[in-house]
Design an enzyme around this catalytic site. Structure first.
Site, PDB file in Angstrom:
ATOM      1  CE1 TYR A  57      -4.882 -10.676   0.544  1.00  0.00           C
ATOM      2  CE2 TYR A  57      -4.765  -8.527   1.582  1.00  0.00           C
ATOM      3  CZ  TYR A  57      -4.336  -9.412   0.622  1.00  0.00           C
ATOM      4  OH  TYR A  57      -3.347  -9.025  -0.252  1.00  0.00           O
ATOM      5  CG  HIS A 115      -6.171 -10.268  -5.248  1.00  0.00           C
ATOM      6  ND1 HIS A 115      -6.732 -10.618  -4.049  1.00  0.00           N
ATOM      7  CD2 HIS A 115      -4.842 -10.217  -5.024  1.00  0.00           C
ATOM      8  CE1 HIS A 115      -5.782 -10.761  -3.142  1.00  0.00           C
ATOM      9  NE2 HIS A 115      -4.623 -10.529  -3.707  1.00  0.00           N
TER      10      HIS A 115
HETATM   11  N1  LIG Z   1      -1.750  -8.150  -4.244  1.00  0.00           N
HETATM   12  C1  LIG Z   1      -1.288  -9.305  -3.832  1.00  0.00           C
HETATM   13  O1  LIG Z   1      -1.351 -10.317  -4.541  1.00  0.00           O
HETATM   14  C2  LIG Z   1      -0.661  -9.403  -2.485  1.00  0.00           C
HETATM   15  C3  LIG Z   1       0.065 -10.551  -2.105  1.00  0.00           C
HETATM   16  C4  LIG Z   1       0.662 -10.577  -0.844  1.00  0.00           C
HETATM   17  C5  LIG Z   1       0.524  -9.488   0.010  1.00  0.00           C
HETATM   18  N2  LIG Z   1      -0.222  -8.397  -0.365  1.00  0.00           N
HETATM   19  C6  LIG Z   1      -0.370  -7.204   0.518  1.00  0.00           C
HETATM   20  O2  LIG Z   1       0.917  -6.716   0.849  1.00  0.00           O
HETATM   21  C7  LIG Z   1       1.025  -6.625   2.272  1.00  0.00           C
HETATM   22  C8  LIG Z   1       2.455  -6.813   2.726  1.00  0.00           C
HETATM   23  O3  LIG Z   1       2.992  -8.050   2.322  1.00  0.00           O
HETATM   24  P1  LIG Z   1       3.249  -9.267   3.350  1.00  0.00           P
HETATM   25  O4  LIG Z   1       2.347  -9.159   4.510  1.00  0.00           O
HETATM   26  O5  LIG Z   1       3.215 -10.497   2.519  1.00  0.00           O
HETATM   27  O6  LIG Z   1       4.781  -9.097   3.778  1.00  0.00           O
HETATM   28  P2  LIG Z   1       5.729  -7.916   4.321  1.00  0.00           P
HETATM   29  O7  LIG Z   1       4.967  -6.692   4.606  1.00  0.00           O
HETATM   30  O8  LIG Z   1       6.896  -7.861   3.389  1.00  0.00           O
HETATM   31  O9  LIG Z   1       6.282  -8.560   5.675  1.00  0.00           O
HETATM   32  C9  LIG Z   1       5.481  -8.723   6.807  1.00  0.00           C
HETATM   33  C10 LIG Z   1       6.323  -9.425   7.871  1.00  0.00           C
HETATM   34  O10 LIG Z   1       7.450  -8.609   8.200  1.00  0.00           O
HETATM   35  C11 LIG Z   1       7.443  -8.354   9.588  1.00  0.00           C
HETATM   36  N3  LIG Z   1       7.889  -6.966   9.818  1.00  0.00           N
HETATM   37  C12 LIG Z   1       7.212  -5.836   9.479  1.00  0.00           C
HETATM   38  N4  LIG Z   1       7.894  -4.752   9.863  1.00  0.00           N
HETATM   39  C13 LIG Z   1       9.023  -5.194  10.477  1.00  0.00           C
HETATM   40  C14 LIG Z   1      10.115  -4.545  11.103  1.00  0.00           C
HETATM   41  N5  LIG Z   1      10.170  -3.199  11.162  1.00  0.00           N
HETATM   42  N6  LIG Z   1      11.102  -5.303  11.631  1.00  0.00           N
HETATM   43  C15 LIG Z   1      11.056  -6.665  11.560  1.00  0.00           C
HETATM   44  N7  LIG Z   1      10.035  -7.337  10.987  1.00  0.00           N
HETATM   45  C16 LIG Z   1       9.029  -6.611  10.451  1.00  0.00           C
HETATM   46  C17 LIG Z   1       6.011  -8.544  10.056  1.00  0.00           C
HETATM   47  O11 LIG Z   1       5.982  -8.916  11.409  1.00  0.00           O
HETATM   48  P3  LIG Z   1       4.750  -8.637  12.446  1.00  0.00           P
HETATM   49  O12 LIG Z   1       3.503  -8.486  11.656  1.00  0.00           O
HETATM   50  O13 LIG Z   1       4.783  -9.831  13.320  1.00  0.00           O
HETATM   51  O14 LIG Z   1       5.089  -7.383  13.181  1.00  0.00           O
HETATM   52  C18 LIG Z   1       5.548  -9.674   9.141  1.00  0.00           C
HETATM   53  O15 LIG Z   1       5.969 -10.925   9.638  1.00  0.00           O
HETATM   54  C19 LIG Z   1       0.074  -7.738   2.750  1.00  0.00           C
HETATM   55  O16 LIG Z   1      -0.205  -7.637   4.127  1.00  0.00           O
HETATM   56  C20 LIG Z   1      -1.090  -7.516   1.826  1.00  0.00           C
HETATM   57  O17 LIG Z   1      -1.859  -6.404   2.250  1.00  0.00           O
HETATM   58  C21 LIG Z   1      -0.797  -8.335  -1.603  1.00  0.00           C
END
Ligand SMILES: NC(=O)c1ccc[n+]([C@@H]2O[C@H](COP(=O)([O-])OP(=O)(O)OC[C@H]3O[C@@H](n4cnc5c(N)ncnc54)[C@H](OP(=O)(O)O)[C@@H]3O)[C@@H](O)[C@H]2O)c1
Length: 285
Positions: A57, A115
């Site tokens: 990241y 990862h």
């Molecule tokens: N291990 C892996 O392979 C892997 C892969 C992908 C992700 N990850 C981890 O998992 C974390 C979360 O996944 P993600 O970032 O892909 O997606 P997510 O957390 O499912 O969704 C994030 C999105 O949802 C929005 N959001 C958050 N809370 C909200 C609310 N209360 N109301 C409306 N919209 C809302 C955010 O907007 P804003 O930010 O604009 O507020 C952002 O656009 C990542 O950040 C990362 O740390 C790990």
């Protein structure tokens, strides 16, 4: 303005290594640089005590800086990072873990995960041996994996005798991972959910989720995150904005009934992955 959530109101999950993690963590993918530091420090000030990051990241520096800037004592915040696919060789993995620690500017990381299994390279057992070694050296406290299928987990256990404490996997209502969760529960592995709210996409507007949200007078995102916690899963929602950060932690004062949980789980579909990243074949760089 949204008020911070007390860390005391967030339940904890015991891990198989004697440590624990809070029932909701904070995702940091795409939170980089100065703005990233501000958003992550704000999240900690708003009550998050489990922060997710990864070498890939390119924000381990921002995460470490945020941890140092935030008001919470260092020993109350669990900082996670992850080993990239190109560093699975034993020595390369150890050097990378050291580099991750140096990048944060902290003296250790609290959670370190592989990862992706990158099964095409066949070196994830070697990487796991490096994580075991890093844990012995005190570089990292808790070790686990991400995106590992049961066959990959079984190999780690058979070949090293050490069961990962955590497996972080894609999990949201369109991909609820029932079999994988059951396998984790049987083996004492905590499930963390990435993209827990489907990256803020269609699932938030799904009529089933909307209906449950209306019945409880909550937002669809709160209902989805509550569903995760009732499945025993730790979601890692990412949110840049303070009001969303607080909203996403404010899920411990209502409860879904069994039919509501089942209705949301019933939204799952075989092709429900957001980007079709299947760990059986996906190769992380
Ligand atoms: N291990 C892996 O392979 C892997 C892969 C992908 C992700 N990850 C981890 O998992 C974390 C979360 O996944 P993600 O970032 O892909 O997606 P997510 O957390 O499912 O969704 C994030 C999105 O949802 C929005 N959001 C958050 N809370 C909200 C609310 N209360 N109301 C409306 N919209 C809302 C955010 O907007 P804003 O930010 O604009 O507020 C952002 O656009 C990542 O950040 C990362 O740390 C790990």
């Amino acid at each position: 303005m949204a008020q911070p959530v007390s860390r005391h109101s967030i339940p904890q999950h015991a891990l198989n290594d004697g440590t624990s993690v809070p029932a909701v963590g904070f995702g940091t993918y795409r939170l980089n640089g100065h703005e990233g530091v501000e958003a992550i420090a704000r999240a900690i000030d708003n009550g998050y005590r489990l922060i997710d990051s990864a070498f890939n990241y390119e924000n381990e520096g921002a995460v470490g800086r945020a941890v140092r800037l935030a008001e919470a004592p260092r020993d109350q915040v669990r900082v996670t990072s992850k080993l990239p696919g190109r560093r699975h060789g034993h020595d390369a993995a150890l050097r990378t873990i050291e580099e991750s620690v140096y990048r944060t500017g902290l003296d250790h990381l609290d959670v370190y995960l592989i990862h992706w299994p990158n099964p095409g390279r066949e070196r994830y057992v070697e990487a796991w041996q490096a994580l075991i070694e890093a844990q012995r050296q005190g570089l990292v406290t808790t070790i686990g994996v991400s995106n590992f299928l049961p066959e990959h987990l079984q190999r780690l256990i058979d070949e090293t005798g050490v069961t990962p404490a955590i497996n972080q996997i894609e999990l949201h209502p369109y991909f609820p991972q029932a079999e994988q969760r059951a396998w984790h529960a049987e083996h004492g592995i905590l499930t963390e959910a990435w993209s827990p709210v489907g990256r803020g996409g269609d699932v938030i507007n799904d009529p089933v989720v909307q209906q449950v949200a209306e019945a409880h007078g909550r937002t669809p995102v709160e209902v989805i995150l509550r569903w995760h916690t009732q499945l025993g899963v730790v979601p890692l929602p990412k949110a840049a904005h303070a009001d969303r950060q607080v909203q996403n932690l404010s899920i411990f004062d209502f409860e879904l009934d069994a039919d509501e949980v089942a209705a949301i789980t019933g939204l799952g579909r075989a092709d429900g992955r957001i980007n079709g990243q299947d760990p059986a074949v996906y190769e992380e760089f």
